[in-house]
Design a protein around this motif. Structure first.
Motif, PDB file in Angstrom:
ATOM      1  N   GLN A  52       0.761  -1.086  -0.078  1.00 22.40           N
ATOM      2  CA  GLN A  52       0.015   0.039  -0.016  1.00 22.40           C
ATOM      3  C   GLN A  52       0.817   1.254  -0.025  1.00 22.40           C
ATOM      4  OE1 GLN A  52      -2.497  -1.130   3.472  1.00 22.40           O
ATOM      5  NE2 GLN A  52      -4.224  -1.104   1.944  1.00 22.40           N
ATOM      6  N   ARG A  53       2.071   1.106   0.303  1.00 21.18           N
ATOM      7  CA  ARG A  53       3.122   2.227   0.154  1.00 21.18           C
ATOM      8  C   ARG A  53       4.044   2.317  -1.069  1.00 21.18           C
ATOM      9  NH1 ARG A  53       1.020   1.011   4.898  1.00 21.18           N
ATOM     10  NH2 ARG A  53       0.779   2.551   6.533  1.00 21.18           N
ATOM     11  N   HIS A  54       4.020   0.988  -1.500  1.00 18.38           N
ATOM     12  CA  HIS A  54       5.027   0.947  -2.750  1.00 18.38           C
ATOM     13  C   HIS A  54       4.392   1.478  -3.975  1.00 18.38           C
ATOM     14  CE1 HIS A  54       8.358  -1.545  -0.525  1.00 18.38           C
ATOM     15  NE2 HIS A  54       8.330  -0.419   0.017  1.00 18.38           N
ATOM     16  N   SER A  55       5.086   1.828  -4.939  1.00 20.89           N
ATOM     17  CA  SER A  55       4.488   2.026  -6.191  1.00 20.89           C
ATOM     18  C   SER A  55       4.307   0.733  -7.017  1.00 20.89           C
ATOM     19  CB  SER A  55       5.550   2.939  -7.178  1.00 20.89           C
ATOM     20  OG  SER A  55       6.713   1.845  -7.506  1.00 20.89           O
ATOM     21  N   ASP A  56       3.342   0.972  -7.987  1.00 21.18           N
ATOM     22  CA  ASP A  56       3.080  -0.443  -8.678  1.00 21.18           C
ATOM     23  C   ASP A  56       4.315  -1.202  -9.232  1.00 21.18           C
ATOM     24  OD1 ASP A  56       0.513   0.024  -8.531  1.00 21.18           O
ATOM     25  OD2 ASP A  56       0.017   0.553 -10.319  1.00 21.18           O
ATOM     26  N   GLU A 104      16.290  -1.966  -1.009  1.00 19.91           N
ATOM     27  CA  GLU A 104      16.764  -1.578  -2.327  1.00 19.91           C
ATOM     28  C   GLU A 104      15.875  -0.645  -3.106  1.00 19.91           C
ATOM     29  OE1 GLU A 104      16.258  -5.837  -3.515  1.00 19.91           O
ATOM     30  OE2 GLU A 104      15.517  -5.296  -5.294  1.00 19.91           O
ATOM     31  N   PHE A 105      14.599  -0.504  -2.825  1.00 16.56           N
ATOM     32  CA  PHE A 105      13.973   0.791  -3.234  1.00 16.56           C
ATOM     33  C   PHE A 105      13.804   1.812  -2.501  1.00 16.56           C
ATOM     34  CE2 PHE A 105      11.269  -3.461  -4.184  1.00 16.56           C
ATOM     35  CZ  PHE A 105      11.911  -3.479  -5.471  1.00 16.56           C
ATOM     36  N   ALA A 106      14.433   2.020  -1.661  1.00 12.26           N
ATOM     37  CA  ALA A 106      14.400   3.118  -0.850  1.00 12.26           C
ATOM     38  C   ALA A 106      15.546   4.357  -1.752  1.00 12.26           C
ATOM     39  CB  ALA A 106      15.048   3.085   0.627  1.00 12.26           C
ATOM     40  N   ARG A 107      14.692   5.293  -2.104  1.00  7.95           N
ATOM     41  CA  ARG A 107      15.483   6.609  -2.813  1.00  7.95           C
ATOM     42  C   ARG A 107      16.181   7.297  -2.118  1.00  7.95           C
ATOM     43  NH1 ARG A 107      14.586   6.519  -8.068  1.00  7.95           N
ATOM     44  NH2 ARG A 107      13.433   5.277  -8.998  1.00  7.95           N
ATOM     45  N   TRP A 108      15.947   7.440  -0.853  1.00  8.90           N
ATOM     46  CA  TRP A 108      16.499   8.438  -0.221  1.00  8.90           C
ATOM     47  C   TRP A 108      17.286   8.025   1.076  1.00  8.90           C
ATOM     48  CZ3 TRP A 108      16.359  13.675  -1.731  1.00  8.90           C
ATOM     49  CH2 TRP A 108      15.493  13.910  -2.895  1.00  8.90           C
ATOM     50  N   PHE A 121      11.547   5.899   1.479  1.00  8.53           N
ATOM     51  CA  PHE A 121      11.045   5.622   0.066  1.00  8.53           C
ATOM     52  C   PHE A 121      10.623   6.799  -0.820  1.00  8.53           C
ATOM     53  CE2 PHE A 121      10.256   1.763   2.738  1.00  8.53           C
ATOM     54  CZ  PHE A 121      11.061   0.805   1.697  1.00  8.53           C
ATOM     55  N   ARG A 122      10.278   7.855   0.084  1.00 12.45           N
ATOM     56  CA  ARG A 122      10.031   9.137  -0.663  1.00 12.45           C
ATOM     57  C   ARG A 122      10.639  10.048  -0.130  1.00 12.45           C
ATOM     58  NH1 ARG A 122       4.471   6.896  -0.202  1.00 12.45           N
ATOM     59  NH2 ARG A 122       4.295   5.629  -2.322  1.00 12.45           N
ATOM     60  N   ARG A 123      10.740  11.034  -0.971  1.00 11.69           N
ATOM     61  CA  ARG A 123      11.752  12.521  -0.448  1.00 11.69           C
ATOM     62  C   ARG A 123      10.951  13.015   0.820  1.00 11.69           C
ATOM     63  NH1 ARG A 123      13.866  17.183  -2.987  1.00 11.69           N
ATOM     64  NH2 ARG A 123      13.659  16.431  -4.880  1.00 11.69           N
ATOM     65  N   PRO A 124      12.037  12.918   2.003  1.00 11.08           N
ATOM     66  CA  PRO A 124      11.420  13.292   3.299  1.00 11.08           C
ATOM     67  C   PRO A 124      10.933  14.756   3.216  1.00 11.08           C
ATOM     68  CG  PRO A 124      13.661  12.339   3.299  1.00 11.08           C
ATOM     69  CD  PRO A 124      13.496  12.472   1.687  1.00 11.08           C
ATOM     70  N   SER A 125       9.733  14.968   3.883  1.00  9.37           N
ATOM     71  CA  SER A 125       9.038  16.082   3.948  1.00  9.37           C
ATOM     72  C   SER A 125       9.548  17.137   4.662  1.00  9.37           C
ATOM     73  CB  SER A 125       7.512  15.713   4.349  1.00  9.37           C
ATOM     74  OG  SER A 125       7.608  15.114   5.630  1.00  9.37           O
ATOM     75  N   SER A 126      10.118  16.933   5.938  1.00 13.82           N
ATOM     76  CA  SER A 126      10.732  17.801   6.636  1.00 13.82           C
ATOM     77  C   SER A 126      12.344  18.231   6.238  1.00 13.82           C
ATOM     78  CB  SER A 126      10.576  17.550   7.959  1.00 13.82           C
ATOM     79  OG  SER A 126      11.006  18.517   8.786  1.00 13.82           O
ATOM     80  N   ARG A 127      12.490  18.962   5.930  1.00 14.48           N
ATOM     81  CA  ARG A 127      14.169  19.254   5.696  1.00 14.48           C
ATOM     82  C   ARG A 127      14.881  19.253   6.878  1.00 14.48           C
ATOM     83  NH1 ARG A 127      16.448  18.701   0.698  1.00 14.48           N
ATOM     84  NH2 ARG A 127      15.230  18.287  -0.535  1.00 14.48           N
ATOM     85  N   ARG A 147      20.086  12.828   0.708  1.00 16.65           N
ATOM     86  CA  ARG A 147      20.316  12.958  -0.551  1.00 16.65           C
ATOM     87  C   ARG A 147      19.721  11.679  -1.236  1.00 16.65           C
ATOM     88  NH1 ARG A 147      24.067   9.229  -1.720  1.00 16.65           N
ATOM     89  NH2 ARG A 147      24.873   8.318   0.079  1.00 16.65           N
ATOM     90  N   GLU A 148      19.589  11.849  -2.545  1.00 15.03           N
ATOM     91  CA  GLU A 148      19.133  10.681  -3.285  1.00 15.03           C
ATOM     92  C   GLU A 148      20.216   9.633  -3.660  1.00 15.03           C
ATOM     93  OE1 GLU A 148      16.951  12.213  -6.604  1.00 15.03           O
ATOM     94  OE2 GLU A 148      15.675  10.099  -6.826  1.00 15.03           O
ATOM     95  N   ARG A 149      19.902   8.439  -3.379  1.00 15.03           N
ATOM     96  CA  ARG A 149      20.954   7.504  -3.682  1.00 15.03           C
ATOM     97  C   ARG A 149      20.902   7.179  -5.206  1.00 15.03           C
ATOM     98  NH1 ARG A 149      18.551   2.271  -0.864  1.00 15.03           N
ATOM     99  NH2 ARG A 149      20.563   1.596  -0.185  1.00 15.03           N
ATOM    100  N   THR A 150      22.041   6.850  -5.672  1.00 21.29           N
ATOM    101  CA  THR A 150      22.424   6.403  -6.917  1.00 21.29           C
ATOM    102  C   THR A 150      21.597   4.972  -6.901  1.00 21.29           C
ATOM    103  OG1 THR A 150      24.329   5.220  -6.474  1.00 21.29           O
ATOM    104  CG2 THR A 150      24.405   7.701  -6.852  1.00 21.29           C
ATOM    105  N   GLU A 151      21.523   4.696  -8.258  1.00 23.33           N
ATOM    106  CA  GLU A 151      20.899   3.207  -8.645  1.00 23.33           C
ATOM    107  C   GLU A 151      22.030   2.002  -8.137  1.00 23.33           C
ATOM    108  OE1 GLU A 151      19.858   2.484 -12.666  1.00 23.33           O
ATOM    109  OE2 GLU A 151      18.801   0.583 -11.979  1.00 23.33           O
ATOM    110  N   ALA A 152      23.162   2.423  -8.397  1.00 28.32           N
ATOM    111  CA  ALA A 152      24.133   1.365  -7.882  1.00 28.32           C
ATOM    112  C   ALA A 152      24.034   1.097  -6.281  1.00 28.32           C
ATOM    113  CB  ALA A 152      25.665   1.797  -8.388  1.00 28.32           C
ATOM    114  N   GLU A 153      23.934   2.337  -5.548  1.00 33.15           N
ATOM    115  CA  GLU A 153      23.514   2.160  -4.282  1.00 33.15           C
ATOM    116  C   GLU A 153      22.624   1.182  -3.832  1.00 33.15           C
ATOM    117  OE1 GLU A 153      25.164   5.793  -1.567  1.00 33.15           O
ATOM    118  OE2 GLU A 153      24.170   6.361  -3.297  1.00 33.15           O
ATOM    119  N   ARG A 154      21.552   1.511  -4.460  1.00 30.81           N
ATOM    120  CA  ARG A 154      20.299   1.018  -4.192  1.00 30.81           C
ATOM    121  C   ARG A 154      20.344  -0.385  -4.476  1.00 30.81           C
ATOM    122  NH1 ARG A 154      16.017   2.544  -7.238  1.00 30.81           N
ATOM    123  NH2 ARG A 154      17.065   4.202  -8.203  1.00 30.81           N
TER     124      ARG A 154
END
Ligand SMILES: [Zn+2]
Ligand SMILES: [Zn+2]
Length: 157
Positions: A52-56, A104-108, A121-127, A147-154
């Motif tokens: 319910q939290r992940h994308s399709d 591995e799906f966590a972008r941030w 998983f999503r851009r953190p709302s609070s900076r 910071r956003e992770r690179t694909e290799a890191e994920r």
């Protein structure tokens, strides 16, 4: 977020195409791992919570990861045969442990001055969040920088 009926439909289709009628699909209540292949019960499950939290795309990838396990067999683990099958059926993620499939799906990734890391998983709302491990209360000395992770890191996670 993924619609649970859609997830169930995709799962049944993958089982029909790649496995056989002895396999079934269900949701489970895990919070930290996205999917599971139960070889004994011949059942593939996906976390209702994370679906319910992940994308399709992410949920589809979780299903492919687990279907590849069912095809390769328990003894294979994340070995070369599993990787070959997983790639063949369309899995693009890394060979991670079940417990870390979600990671591995966590972008941030965020880190505090003392090196504690946090995955989102999503851009953190609070900076301006401070590290809860360094201080229970908000504390400017322990601000988390994201910071956003690179694909290799994920894929390595
Ligand atoms: Zn796995
Ligand atoms: Zn910290």
């Amino acid at each position: 977020m993924s619609d649970l009926d859609w997830v169930r439909g995709v799962a049944h289709e993958l089982i029909r195409v790649h496995l056989d009628a002895s396999w079934s699909f269900d949701f489970d209540h895990a919070k930290k791992r996205a999917g599971l292949c139960n070889y004994t019960e011949r059942r593939i499950t996906v976390s209702r919570y994370l679906a319910q939290r992940h994308s399709d795309h992410e949920v589809h990838q979780t299903l492919l990861h687990e279907v590849a396990h069912a095809m390769a067999g328990h003894a294979e683990g994340h070995g070369p045969e599993w990787r070959r099958i997983a790639r063949e059926i369309g899995y693009v993620g890394g060979a991670t442990h079940h417990g870390e499939v979600a990671a591995e799906f966590a972008r941030w990734v965020g880190s505090c001055p003392n090196g504690h890391e946090f995955l989102r998983f999503r851009r953190p709302s609070s900076r301006t969040a401070s590290c809860a491990r360094c201080s229970r209360r908000f504390d400017r000395r322990y601000l988390i920088t994201w910071r956003e992770r690179t694909e290799a890191e994920r894929l390595a996670s």
